[in-house]
Design a protein around this motif. Structure first.
Motif, mmCIF file in Angstrom:
data_model
loop_
_atom_site.group_PDB
_atom_site.id
_atom_site.type_symbol
_atom_site.label_atom_id
_atom_site.label_comp_id
_atom_site.label_asym_id
_atom_site.label_seq_id
_atom_site.Cartn_x
_atom_site.Cartn_y
_atom_site.Cartn_z
ATOM 1 N N UNK A 1 0.816 -1.218 0.000
ATOM 2 C CA UNK A 1 0.000 0.000 0.000
ATOM 3 C C UNK A 1 0.849 1.267 0.000
ATOM 4 N N UNK A 2 2.036 1.181 0.549
ATOM 5 C CA UNK A 2 2.885 2.373 0.675
ATOM 6 C C UNK A 2 3.284 2.960 -0.674
ATOM 7 N N UNK A 3 3.285 2.159 -1.719
ATOM 8 C CA UNK A 3 3.676 2.693 -3.024
ATOM 9 C C UNK A 3 2.669 3.705 -3.554
ATOM 10 N N UNK A 4 1.445 3.713 -3.002
ATOM 11 C CA UNK A 4 0.419 4.663 -3.436
ATOM 12 C C UNK A 4 0.371 5.930 -2.574
ATOM 13 N N UNK A 5 1.014 5.895 -1.423
ATOM 14 C CA UNK A 5 0.962 7.021 -0.485
ATOM 15 C C UNK A 5 1.997 8.066 -0.884
ATOM 16 N N UNK A 6 1.525 9.225 -1.323
ATOM 17 C CA UNK A 6 2.410 10.298 -1.773
ATOM 18 C C UNK A 6 2.307 11.564 -0.927
ATOM 19 N N UNK A 7 1.098 11.863 -0.425
ATOM 20 C CA UNK A 7 0.870 13.121 0.293
ATOM 21 C C UNK A 7 0.122 12.835 1.593
ATOM 22 N N UNK B 1 5.984 3.944 18.490
ATOM 23 C CA UNK B 1 6.571 2.876 17.657
ATOM 24 C C UNK B 1 5.814 2.609 16.358
ATOM 25 N N UNK B 2 4.492 2.577 16.406
ATOM 26 C CA UNK B 2 3.751 2.282 15.170
ATOM 27 C C UNK B 2 3.824 3.452 14.193
ATOM 28 N N UNK B 3 3.853 4.685 14.711
ATOM 29 C CA UNK B 3 3.980 5.851 13.840
ATOM 30 C C UNK B 3 5.354 5.842 13.175
ATOM 31 N N UNK B 4 6.391 5.548 13.940
ATOM 32 C CA UNK B 4 7.745 5.482 13.387
ATOM 33 C C UNK B 4 7.852 4.385 12.326
ATOM 34 N N UNK B 5 7.280 3.233 12.607
ATOM 35 C CA UNK B 5 7.317 2.123 11.642
ATOM 36 C C UNK B 5 6.599 2.499 10.357
ATOM 37 N N UNK B 6 5.471 3.190 10.478
ATOM 38 C CA UNK B 6 4.745 3.621 9.281
ATOM 39 C C UNK B 6 5.625 4.536 8.437
ATOM 40 N N UNK B 7 6.298 5.507 9.064
ATOM 41 C CA UNK B 7 7.167 6.409 8.308
ATOM 42 C C UNK B 7 8.379 5.685 7.720
ATOM 43 N N UNK B 8 8.870 4.676 8.399
ATOM 44 C CA UNK B 8 9.993 3.901 7.859
ATOM 45 C C UNK B 8 9.615 3.202 6.554
ATOM 46 N N UNK B 9 8.344 2.858 6.399
ATOM 47 C CA UNK B 9 7.868 2.179 5.192
ATOM 48 C C UNK B 9 7.376 3.144 4.112
ATOM 49 N N UNK B 10 7.172 4.408 4.450
ATOM 50 C CA UNK B 10 6.567 5.373 3.520
ATOM 51 C C UNK B 10 7.606 5.969 2.571
ATOM 52 N N UNK B 11 8.331 5.130 1.891
ATOM 53 C CA UNK B 11 9.447 5.559 1.050
ATOM 54 C C UNK B 11 9.042 6.370 -0.174
ATOM 55 N N UNK B 12 7.782 6.326 -0.558
ATOM 56 C CA UNK B 12 7.316 7.068 -1.733
ATOM 57 C C UNK B 12 6.694 8.413 -1.368
ATOM 58 N N UNK B 13 6.655 8.724 -0.087
ATOM 59 C CA UNK B 13 6.024 9.958 0.372
ATOM 60 C C UNK B 13 6.760 11.175 -0.190
ATOM 61 N N UNK B 14 6.003 12.088 -0.796
ATOM 62 C CA UNK B 14 6.565 13.289 -1.412
ATOM 63 C C UNK B 14 6.242 14.559 -0.630
ATOM 64 N N UNK B 15 5.117 14.552 0.075
ATOM 65 C CA UNK B 15 4.658 15.759 0.762
ATOM 66 C C UNK B 15 4.164 15.385 2.159
#
Length: 194
Positions: A68-74, A91-105
């Motif tokens: 799902x993270x590949x679709x998360x941009x903003x 911890x869960x917030x940090x883990x989410x950001x660690x996976x959000x490699x496609x985030x642009x904004x």
């Protein structure tokens, strides 16, 4: 009564015409295939998170399937408000950001999640595609984030107050690491005097 036999691509096109999140969500609940097809549509555009409870639920939703993270941009937390938070959510917030490699904004509001845990600062600063960031309530953790930023930030918007960065000698070094890529800078609530 026979089962629906429409091609997956046709179903996806039909869902894309129901662009409102509420309508897509309703369609997704009718059939497992539509559920999978609807996820890119739900994450298309800006994803607004308006409470800590919804942020934690969003993190669980995203981490349930890493594709799902590949679709998360903003991602926008701007109107989240200064709610009480405990460090148990960190911890869960940090883990989410660690996976959000496609985030642009990314837009951070009054609830400054940066203050919850150093891992969150590390995860956001390591995002490779982040090019637009808003930190509505600048704190020392926000300063650390900007100093560690690995992505080429093109647009930066920060809100300061008299407790953080009111001295002009403190402001320039804060943005200096971004000077090569920064195209747009908005600073509000800053008192810069002689």
């Amino acid at each position: 009564y026979s089962a629906m036999r429409l091609n997956y691509d046709i179903l996806f096109i039909i869902m894309s015409y129901h662009w409102k999140t509420k309508n897509i969500g309703r369609m997704m609940r009718t059939w497992r295939t539509l559920y999978q097809a609807g996820i890119p549509l739900l994450l298309d555009g800006v994803v607004y998170v308006r409470s800590l409870k919804k942020l934690v639920a969003f993190c669980h939703f995203m981490l349930r399937d890493a594709t799902r993270f590949r679709y998360l941009r903003h991602l926008d937390f701007l109107d989240m408000g200064p709610y009480y938070t405990s460090h148990k959510e960190a911890p869960i917030i940090a883990t989410m950001f660690e996976h959000a490699q496609h985030l642009e904004s990314l837009r951070l509001g009054q609830l400054n999640i940066l203050n919850l845990d150093e891992r969150i600062v590390d995860a956001i600063s390591a995002l490779p595609n982040l090019c637009d960031i808003t930190i509505n309530c600048m704190t020392p953790k926000g300063h650390a984030l900007l100093r560690r930023m690995k992505a080429s930030i093109k647009k930066l918007e920060v809100g300061t107050n008299e407790d953080h960065c009111s001295d002009p000698d403190e402001i320039a070094p804060l943005y200096a690491p971004l000077k090569e890529s920064l195209e747009e800078l908005h600073v509000s609530w800053a008192e810069i005097g002689a």
